[in-house]
Motif scaffolding. Structure first.
Motif, PDB file in Angstrom:
ATOM      1  N   HIS A 258       8.697   3.929   3.638  1.00  0.00           N
ATOM      2  CA  HIS A 258       9.318   2.614   3.751  1.00  0.00           C
ATOM      3  C   HIS A 258      10.130   2.613   5.038  1.00  0.00           C
ATOM      4  O   HIS A 258      10.713   3.634   5.420  1.00  0.00           O
ATOM      5  N   THR A 259      10.165   1.487   5.722  1.00  0.00           N
ATOM      6  CA  THR A 259      10.930   1.404   6.955  1.00  0.00           C
ATOM      7  C   THR A 259      12.005   0.318   6.851  1.00  0.00           C
ATOM      8  O   THR A 259      11.851  -0.649   6.116  1.00  0.00           O
ATOM      9  N   LYS A 260      13.069   0.506   7.594  1.00  0.00           N
ATOM     10  CA  LYS A 260      14.161  -0.473   7.617  1.00  0.00           C
ATOM     11  C   LYS A 260      14.524  -0.721   9.074  1.00  0.00           C
ATOM     12  O   LYS A 260      15.022   0.178   9.763  1.00  0.00           O
ATOM     13  N   ASP A 261      14.269  -1.946   9.549  1.00  0.00           N
ATOM     14  CA  ASP A 261      14.551  -2.247  10.944  1.00  0.00           C
ATOM     15  C   ASP A 261      15.956  -2.808  11.105  1.00  0.00           C
ATOM     16  O   ASP A 261      16.765  -2.786  10.164  1.00  0.00           O
ATOM     17  N   VAL A 265      14.554  -5.293   7.254  1.00  0.00           N
ATOM     18  CA  VAL A 265      13.245  -5.681   6.728  1.00  0.00           C
ATOM     19  C   VAL A 265      12.403  -4.434   6.506  1.00  0.00           C
ATOM     20  O   VAL A 265      12.301  -3.580   7.392  1.00  0.00           O
ATOM     21  N   ASP A 266      11.829  -4.318   5.307  1.00  0.00           N
ATOM     22  CA  ASP A 266      10.972  -3.177   4.975  1.00  0.00           C
ATOM     23  C   ASP A 266       9.525  -3.528   5.303  1.00  0.00           C
ATOM     24  O   ASP A 266       8.947  -4.460   4.739  1.00  0.00           O
ATOM     25  N   ASP A 267       8.944  -2.799   6.229  1.00  0.00           N
ATOM     26  CA  ASP A 267       7.535  -2.960   6.574  1.00  0.00           C
ATOM     27  C   ASP A 267       6.865  -1.608   6.326  1.00  0.00           C
ATOM     28  O   ASP A 267       6.679  -0.815   7.255  1.00  0.00           O
ATOM     29  N   PRO A 268       6.495  -1.306   5.080  1.00  0.00           N
ATOM     30  CA  PRO A 268       6.031   0.036   4.730  1.00  0.00           C
ATOM     31  C   PRO A 268       4.752   0.426   5.459  1.00  0.00           C
ATOM     32  O   PRO A 268       3.889  -0.413   5.738  1.00  0.00           O
ATOM     33  N   GLU A 336      13.481   1.958  13.830  1.00  0.00           N
ATOM     34  CA  GLU A 336      13.564   1.874  12.370  1.00  0.00           C
ATOM     35  C   GLU A 336      14.128   3.159  11.783  1.00  0.00           C
ATOM     36  O   GLU A 336      14.034   4.231  12.389  1.00  0.00           O
ATOM     37  N   TYR A 338      13.501   5.369   8.226  1.00  0.00           N
ATOM     38  CA  TYR A 338      12.487   5.403   7.176  1.00  0.00           C
ATOM     39  C   TYR A 338      12.994   6.099   5.922  1.00  0.00           C
ATOM     40  O   TYR A 338      13.909   6.918   5.965  1.00  0.00           O
TER      41      TYR A 338
END
Length: 483
Positions: A258-261, A265-268, A336, A338
């Motif tokens: 999972h990513t957090k910018d 926003v999570d753009d896995p 990001e 993660y």
């Protein structure tokens, strides 16, 4: 033994080489010119004034580089880095483990620099240099007592140039002239132990690491693979795509990270079209396993596909994107943070192994035992260490004192599958395996001793208690075995 690659200090180094990168096209780095024109004009004005008026007559290139690095440094993020053209080339070479050198891995020795490994196809191999040789002189200058890094820097140089070495082999010495050339150090290696226990070591997540991993895995399968041990110790990371593709060999579908910018926003990053394997997997990590190493470890751990052995990992839980620049350089930017598939935090925390094990040789033994190996033969002389006839780049100290031989307690404990602890009240090392427990005192008996934070046990006394351990010492060769 200090494990260093000639022309590289990637291993056991927490530096800018610890990256989890995504490559980004140049167009993605276009800035909003209108929004930044005022600031840009001011910077240019100051650069021009300094170039035209400062007594040192600074060049425009040097001033621009300093200004850019000053902006990057102001972010106080060790993973956001500006590279000049030459620095970027050096960085990518280190990631791919391409170096200009003679093609050896070296360690320290009281007589000079010990050759731990000679890479196939290298100029060192062509010159007849062998594992166990000692470099006593470089260009006529003695290496004994010198810092390893300092000696390495004298051996490195420009491709095509020659370096003169004096080599000691046994009781004889001879001179060697060898040519420096580009060296491709293998980022993935493998070995088949007994009982179908396969071993794959990944030293960097380079662009080809995923393909090399798959190829080595296929080879092990053809040799009767029953359990796989993946060694990610000292692996500082690399490309996200390589970690993703390796994960697909073990996970059919799911989330890699999972990513957090900057906007939370999570753009896995998704695993799609993957596979599973019919055998158990053990993973070996340490405090230098970082970034992409932690991505792969965290995913396999969260999906219950692996048993992790070693120490807590480094804790580099951020993703960098690399933006190529018009001048041939690059800007590596943290974009990001993660998390693992189960939303576990990695950044500045690290991943905790399922089985704690300290020390490079004990870690490998413990991991192999976890993978199903039950018999071990560990041999070490002054220059070489092998485990079940597999040559190691690691070693352990042996202490000879008052006619007694002392071995690190963790090595002995790992060989017999025991736990080791320190009893402060009794000043003793306690080793326990099943129903057997023994305390080896540092007091009057002298059955154990401490040196620089490491506990050692008299191997003879240890073998009296743990009778499955057999040992001998002949001609400078120590042999420890458990059958």
């Amino acid at each position: 033994m200090k494990k260093l690659t000639m022309a590289s200090r990637l291993k056991k180094s927490v530096s800018a080489a610890i990256v989890l990168m995504m490559l980004t096209p140049f167009s993605a780095f276009a800035a909003d010119a209108n929004a930044t024109s005022s600031s840009a004009d001011q910077v240019k004005e100051i650069l021009d004034m300094l170039q035209q008026n400062h007594v040192s007559a600074p060049s425009a290139d040097n001033l621009s580089t300093a200004a850019i690095k000053g902006m990057v440094d102001s972010l106080k993020d060790p993973y956001t880095v500006y590279f000049t053209k030459n620095e970027w080339q050096q960085f990518t070479d280190s990631l791919e483990q391409n170096y200009v050198g003679i093609g050896v891995r070296v360690g320290e020795d009281k007589d000079g620099i010990l050759i731990v490994q000679v890479f196939g196809g290298s100029s060192a191999e062509a010159a007849g240099i062998k594992r166990g040789d000692i470099i006593t002189k470089v260009e006529g200058a003695a290496t004994a007592g010198k810092k390893l890094d300092d000696v390495i820097s004298t051996i490195l140089g420009t491709a095509g140039t020659e370096v003169n070495l004096t080599i000691k082999r046994g009781d004889s010495s001879f001179d060697v002239k060898t040519t420096r050339k580009q060296v491709q150090i293998p980022v993935v290696t493998s070995h088949m132990f007994a009982n179908g226990v396969g071993y794959i070591n990944v030293s960097s997540f380079s662009a080809e690491a995923d393909e090399l991993f798959a190829s080595n895995l296929d080879t092990l399968k053809q040799q009767g693979l029953k359990t796989l041990l993946i060694d990610l110790r000292n692996n500082p990371g690399g490309l996200l795509d390589s970690a993703l593709n390796i994960s697909k060999l073990f996970i059919k579908e799911g989330v890699l990270i999972h990513t957090k910018d900057r906007d939370n926003v999570d753009d896995p990053v998704l695993i799609q079209g993957g596979a599973t394997q019919p055998f158990p997997v053990v993973m070996l990590v340490d405090e230098y396993s970082a970034s992409a190493s932690e991505v792969l470890t965290g995913a396999l751990q969260d999906y219950n596909h692996v048993k992790v052995v070693g120490t807590k990992t480094f804790g580099k839980g951020s993703v960098q994107s690399v933006y190529p620049l018009a001048n041939g350089g690059a800007l590596k930017v943290t974009i990001e943070e993660y998390l693992t598939p189960n939303m576990r935090k990695v950044n500045k925390v690290g991943l905790t192994p399922d089985i704690e094990s300290q020390g490079e040789v004990p870690q490998l033994i413990t991991a192999l035992r976890t993978a199903g190996l039950t018999s071990f033969t560990l041999e070490q002389n002054r220059r070489n260490t092998s485990l079940n006839s597999y040559e190691l780049n690691d070693s352990f100290n042996i202490v000879s004192q008052n006619g007694r031989t002392y071995i690190p307690s963790r090595v002995l404990a790992a060989l017999v599958g025991a736990d080791v602890s320190w009893n402060e009240a009794d000043k003793s090392v306690v080793v326990a395996a099943g129903d057997i427990s023994a305390a080896f005192s540092t007091a009057e008996s002298g059955d154990s001793l401490n040196q620089e934070g490491t506990s050692f046990i008299d191997v003879s006394k240890f073998a009296d208690t743990f009778k499955q351990l057999k040992w001998s010492q002949d001609g400078g060769v120590l042999k420890l075995s458990v059958q």
